[in-house]
Write an enzyme that holds these catalytic residues in place. Structure first.
Site, short mmCIF file in Angstrom:
data_model
loop_
_atom_site.label_atom_id
_atom_site.label_comp_id
_atom_site.label_asym_id
_atom_site.label_seq_id
_atom_site.Cartn_x
_atom_site.Cartn_y
_atom_site.Cartn_z
N ASP A 67 2.98 1.51 2.94
CA ASP A 67 4.39 1.31 3.26
C ASP A 67 5.25 1.15 2.02
OD1 ASP A 67 3.23 -1.14 2.63
OD2 ASP A 67 3.34 -1.91 4.67
N ASN A 136 2.42 -12.72 11.73
CA ASN A 136 2.63 -12.37 13.13
C ASN A 136 1.67 -11.28 13.61
OD1 ASN A 136 3.54 -10.10 11.85
ND2 ASN A 136 5.70 -10.34 12.42
N HIS A 138 1.11 -8.37 12.03
CA HIS A 138 1.46 -6.98 11.69
C HIS A 138 0.42 -6.38 10.73
CE1 HIS A 138 4.31 -8.24 8.13
NE2 HIS A 138 3.13 -7.91 7.64
N GLU A 143 5.29 -4.06 13.29
CA GLU A 143 5.59 -5.41 13.77
C GLU A 143 5.25 -5.54 15.26
OE1 GLU A 143 6.30 -7.54 11.58
OE2 GLU A 143 8.15 -7.19 10.48
C1 F6R Z 1 1.72 -4.55 2.53
C2 F6R Z 1 1.59 -4.56 3.99
C3 F6R Z 1 1.71 -5.82 4.74
C4 F6R Z 1 0.96 -6.99 4.10
C5 F6R Z 1 1.08 -8.24 4.94
C6 F6R Z 1 0.39 -9.42 4.29
O1 F6R Z 1 1.56 -3.25 2.01
O2 F6R Z 1 1.40 -3.54 4.57
O3 F6R Z 1 1.21 -5.63 6.04
O4 F6R Z 1 -0.39 -6.64 3.97
O5 F6R Z 1 2.43 -8.55 5.12
O6 F6R Z 1 1.01 -9.69 3.07
P1 F6R Z 1 0.35 -10.71 2.03
O7 F6R Z 1 -0.97 -10.14 1.64
O8 F6R Z 1 1.30 -10.77 0.88
O9 F6R Z 1 0.20 -12.01 2.76
#
Ligand code: F6R
Length: 241
Positions: A67, A136, A138, A143
């Site tokens: 992403d 959450n 995701h 989401e």
């Molecule tokens: C990032 C992504 C997100 C993160 C998630 C957890 O490329 O796709 O899904 O993996 O928000 O983020 P962290 O690891 O910073 O807690």
């Protein structure tokens, strides 16, 4: 699903990096699916270290990131493009022309999403997809919602995600409100998925993802449908299992 819970961060990091190194040793042309954020960071540090010691080469590999924020140019310090360069790509021998990240600054984001999917279809599937998980549930930036989108698409980030991401920006107002993300369909096409989570704040999401019903309200629960998922957790993230 193979679930591993580690007491020591060292073991978490070594196992994650070890999976990537083993893959590249058996298939130097492997396609890596990469994530940003704090979850894979230690693994990237370890991969750089192993590369510098001559234990692994990325010279023939390629990578696709999950992403990118909408509206941030690739060279913005908080773009995922910059994150990957800073923490991994600049320090290893991967060919920059084979590191793919959605362009969140494209004039036509719809066409950008189609272009990204097309590349994934032409060159894929991804051999190993690293995933973090949101508080959450995701994955990528898919989401929780009544419906999920299979293909790469533009997503409105939820308030809780914007707040969680605010730690990297000077103020909440600066956090992008949209992102381009690979869809759950694209993610589930990977041959192997490695889900990473650390910290008590991820424990609830991990419980829903691994032991809850499969529901679009916890996008990570769809991983239960995938035949080859490895889950690497620290003790805190695995605390409710
Ligand atoms: C990032 C992504 C997100 C993160 C998630 C957890 O490329 O796709 O899904 O993996 O928000 O983020 P962290 O690891 O910073 O807690």
């Amino acid at each position: 699903m193979n679930i591993f819970t580690f007491k020591q961060e060292e073991d978490f990091v070594q196992t994650g990096a070890g999976l990537i190194v083993s893959l590249l040793q058996s298939n130097p042309k492997a396609i890596l699916g990469l994530a940003t954020g704090s979850s894979p960071l230690g693994i990237y540090v370890r991969l750089v270290d192993m590369y510098k010691k001559g234990l692994v080469s990325f010279a023939e590999a390629s990578s696709y990131n999950l992403d990118e924020y909408v509206g941030l140019p690739g060279d913005h310090p908080q773009s995922y493009n910059s994150f990957m360069k800073l923490h991994l790509f600049y320090h290893i021998d991967i060919d920059p022309s084979r590191t793919y990240i959605p362009n969140g600054k494209a004039n036509d984001l719809e066409i950008e999403c189609q272009r990204y999917d097309h590349m994934l279809e032409q060159n894929g599937p991804v051999d190993l997809q690293l995933l973090g998980i949101g508080h959450n549930g995701h994955i990528g930036f898919n989401e929780p919602d009544e419906r999920l989108v299979g293909r790469t698409h533009v997503v409105d980030l939820l308030e809780e995600t914007i707040e969680a991401n605010a730690r990297f920006f000077a103020s909440l107002d600066e956090v992008p409100k949209q992102a381009v993300t690979m869809g759950v369909g694209s993610i589930l096409k990977a041959r192997q998925i490695v889900l990473l989570a650390r910290g008590t704040e991820k424990a609830e999401a991990i419980k829903c993802a691994l032991q809850g019903p499969i529901t679009t309200q916890c996008p990570a629960s769809l991983l239960q449908c995938h035949p080859n998922v490895i889950v690497l957790l620290d003790h805190e993230a695995g605390g409710l299992l």
